[in-house]
Design a protein around this motif. Sequence first.
Motif, PDB file in Angstrom:
ATOM      1  N   LEU A 135      30.542  -8.524  16.968  1.00 14.29           N
ATOM      2  CA  LEU A 135      29.929  -9.143  18.136  1.00 14.29           C
ATOM      3  C   LEU A 135      30.973  -9.608  19.146  1.00 14.29           C
ATOM      4  N   THR A 136      30.545  -9.752  20.398  1.00 12.72           N
ATOM      5  CA  THR A 136      31.388 -10.352  21.420  1.00 12.72           C
ATOM      6  C   THR A 136      31.482 -11.851  21.149  1.00 12.72           C
ATOM      7  N   PRO A 137      32.465 -12.551  21.715  1.00 12.91           N
ATOM      8  CA  PRO A 137      32.563 -14.002  21.493  1.00 12.91           C
ATOM      9  C   PRO A 137      31.277 -14.746  21.829  1.00 12.91           C
ATOM     10  N   ASN A 138      30.633 -14.395  22.928  1.00 11.50           N
ATOM     11  CA  ASN A 138      29.393 -15.072  23.298  1.00 11.50           C
ATOM     12  C   ASN A 138      28.288 -14.769  22.300  1.00 11.50           C
ATOM     13  N   ASP A 139      28.186 -13.518  21.884  1.00 11.03           N
ATOM     14  CA  ASP A 139      27.147 -13.141  20.916  1.00 11.03           C
ATOM     15  C   ASP A 139      27.403 -13.771  19.555  1.00 11.03           C
ATOM     16  N   LYS A 140      28.669 -13.990  19.216  1.00  9.12           N
ATOM     17  CA  LYS A 140      28.979 -14.688  17.965  1.00  9.12           C
ATOM     18  C   LYS A 140      28.405 -16.101  17.991  1.00  9.12           C
ATOM     19  N   SER A 141      28.557 -16.787  19.124  1.00  9.40           N
ATOM     20  CA  SER A 141      28.012 -18.138  19.252  1.00  9.40           C
ATOM     21  C   SER A 141      26.497 -18.130  19.127  1.00  9.40           C
ATOM     22  N   LEU A 142      25.861 -17.170  19.795  1.00 12.03           N
ATOM     23  CA  LEU A 142      24.395 -17.069  19.737  1.00 12.03           C
ATOM     24  C   LEU A 142      23.933 -16.760  18.314  1.00 12.03           C
ATOM     25  N   TYR A 143      24.662 -15.910  17.623  1.00 10.06           N
ATOM     26  CA  TYR A 143      24.313 -15.544  16.257  1.00 10.06           C
ATOM     27  C   TYR A 143      24.416 -16.752  15.327  1.00 10.06           C
ATOM     28  N   ILE A 144      25.517 -17.503  15.456  1.00  9.54           N
ATOM     29  CA  ILE A 144      25.736 -18.678  14.608  1.00  9.54           C
ATOM     30  C   ILE A 144      24.673 -19.737  14.854  1.00  9.54           C
ATOM     31  N   ILE A 145      24.406 -20.046  16.111  1.00  9.51           N
ATOM     32  CA  ILE A 145      23.415 -21.083  16.409  1.00  9.51           C
ATOM     33  C   ILE A 145      22.026 -20.635  15.971  1.00  9.51           C
ATOM     34  N   GLY A 146      21.769 -19.320  16.011  1.00  9.70           N
ATOM     35  CA  GLY A 146      20.485 -18.799  15.540  1.00  9.70           C
ATOM     36  C   GLY A 146      20.309 -19.001  14.042  1.00  9.70           C
ATOM     37  N   LEU A 147      21.367 -18.719  13.270  1.00  9.97           N
ATOM     38  CA  LEU A 147      21.315 -18.930  11.824  1.00  9.97           C
ATOM     39  C   LEU A 147      21.145 -20.412  11.492  1.00  9.97           C
ATOM     40  N   CYS A 148      21.865 -21.243  12.235  1.00 14.40           N
ATOM     41  CA  CYS A 148      21.742 -22.691  12.011  1.00 14.40           C
ATOM     42  C   CYS A 148      20.322 -23.164  12.315  1.00 14.40           C
ATOM     43  N   GLN A 149      19.765 -22.661  13.401  1.00 10.73           N
ATOM     44  CA  GLN A 149      18.410 -23.075  13.774  1.00 10.73           C
ATOM     45  C   GLN A 149      17.388 -22.659  12.718  1.00 10.73           C
ATOM     46  N   GLN A 150      17.553 -21.493  12.143  1.00 12.23           N
ATOM     47  CA  GLN A 150      16.654 -21.048  11.069  1.00 12.23           C
ATOM     48  C   GLN A 150      16.657 -22.047   9.920  1.00 12.23           C
ATOM     49  N   SER A 151      17.854 -22.452   9.510  1.00 13.55           N
ATOM     50  CA  SER A 151      17.976 -23.392   8.396  1.00 13.55           C
ATOM     51  C   SER A 151      17.419 -24.762   8.761  1.00 13.55           C
ATOM     52  N   ILE A 152      17.713 -25.201   9.977  1.00 14.50           N
ATOM     53  CA  ILE A 152      17.230 -26.507  10.421  1.00 14.50           C
ATOM     54  C   ILE A 152      15.707 -26.535  10.451  1.00 14.50           C
ATOM     55  N   MET A 153      15.114 -25.497  11.010  1.00 16.33           N
ATOM     56  CA  MET A 153      13.653 -25.476  11.124  1.00 16.33           C
ATOM     57  C   MET A 153      12.982 -25.342   9.760  1.00 16.33           C
ATOM     58  N   SER A 154      13.664 -24.709   8.820  1.00 18.02           N
ATOM     59  CA  SER A 154      13.144 -24.648   7.461  1.00 18.02           C
ATOM     60  C   SER A 154      13.054 -26.046   6.867  1.00 18.02           C
ATOM     61  N   LEU A 155      14.114 -26.850   7.098  1.00 14.88           N
ATOM     62  CA  LEU A 155      14.111 -28.230   6.612  1.00 14.88           C
ATOM     63  C   LEU A 155      13.065 -29.063   7.354  1.00 14.88           C
ATOM     64  N   VAL A 156      12.961 -28.871   8.656  1.00  9.61           N
ATOM     65  CA  VAL A 156      11.992 -29.615   9.466  1.00  9.61           C
ATOM     66  C   VAL A 156      10.573 -29.385   8.942  1.00  9.61           C
ATOM     67  N   SER A 157      10.273 -28.135   8.625  1.00 10.80           N
ATOM     68  CA  SER A 157       8.953 -27.810   8.091  1.00 10.80           C
ATOM     69  C   SER A 157       8.731 -28.474   6.733  1.00 10.80           C
ATOM     70  N   LYS A 158       9.746 -28.414   5.893  1.00  5.74           N
ATOM     71  CA  LYS A 158       9.651 -29.009   4.556  1.00  5.74           C
ATOM     72  C   LYS A 158       9.458 -30.521   4.625  1.00  5.74           C
ATOM     73  N   MET A 159      10.126 -31.175   5.575  1.00  8.30           N
ATOM     74  CA  MET A 159      10.057 -32.626   5.701  1.00  8.30           C
ATOM     75  C   MET A 159       8.874 -33.089   6.550  1.00  8.30           C
ATOM     76  N   CYS A 160       8.176 -32.130   7.147  1.00  3.89           N
ATOM     77  CA  CYS A 160       7.014 -32.437   8.013  1.00  3.89           C
ATOM     78  C   CYS A 160       7.411 -33.296   9.214  1.00  3.89           C
ATOM     79  N   TRP A 161       8.581 -33.010   9.781  1.00  6.92           N
ATOM     80  CA  TRP A 161       9.014 -33.714  10.978  1.00  6.92           C
ATOM     81  C   TRP A 161       8.410 -33.056  12.209  1.00  6.92           C
ATOM     82  N   ASN A 162       8.490 -33.760  13.311  1.00 10.09           N
ATOM     83  CA  ASN A 162       8.059 -33.224  14.603  1.00 10.09           C
ATOM     84  C   ASN A 162       9.010 -32.105  15.017  1.00 10.09           C
TER      85      ASN A 162
END
Length: 262
Positions: free
Chosen positions: A52-79
């Motif tokens: 990936l290009t440097p910019n696409d690397k950042s987008l890829y990383i933040i996308g993976l992080c968001q997947q994990s975060i939203m998985s936890l958010v769903s599990k914890m029943c947060w807003n």
Amino acid sequence: MYEYYFPIIQTDHVVSITVCLIEDIQEMEYPQSCANMKVMANVIDIDKFNQLTPNDKSLYIIGLCQQSIMSLVSKMCWNTEPFERTYNKVISKNCLFREYWRKAKSSPNRQLKAQIYFEDDHEKDGIYVDFTDKSGKLIKRVQFAPKGYHIYSKSISELQWENNSHVIIKRAFAHIFTKTCDYWIIGIDGSINYHSPRTENKEVNPHGLFDLGILYWEGKIVMQNQDKGLELIKKAAELNYKHAQKWIERNISITANKQQTD
């Protein structure tokens, strides 16, 4: 970046979320969650990442992080809304993290303003003082530290004017500011002077000399100057400071011997 933009919300006493990106979720070990810190993991495709290009690397990383975060958010029943809004803001900025810190401060004669500005992304990384005129027009941008948000959030306290042409920025030590705190003096002429009171007193502090030398040698908090760093470390060693003596033996003597052998 995500942390900087995230609003204050109710998360059932969870104060931080750490996302570990690993190659194989079955084989790799990573920190475990505790009462107030949740740890999530996601698998990163290293081959894909490297292409990936440097910019696409950042987008890829933040996308993976968001997947994990939203998985936890769903599990914890947060807003979900604050998490989605923060992610969308990061994406809207194209993963470029460039912000001003607090409000600009006027010089004693009210002719100039100064404000801390930082950059911390895949293109640029640093922390600066912006000097502007009364209308806000940039006169001079002076970089005084090599890293952006990390240094800003961990090591910088308030900016204040020393006179009509120079500002003082203190370093924060565990959020306690004393007369012995290190500080920068930065001028609109581009001058940068880093002061460490422990090394400037009449009674020289070898520990302080060594610490200051390491700062210059590593260049993580102050702008790197290895010649100056080595000079300070050697002074500490000459004052029989054992850590400095061992550091020189480990980092200088061994390197010199290896170069002679080669």
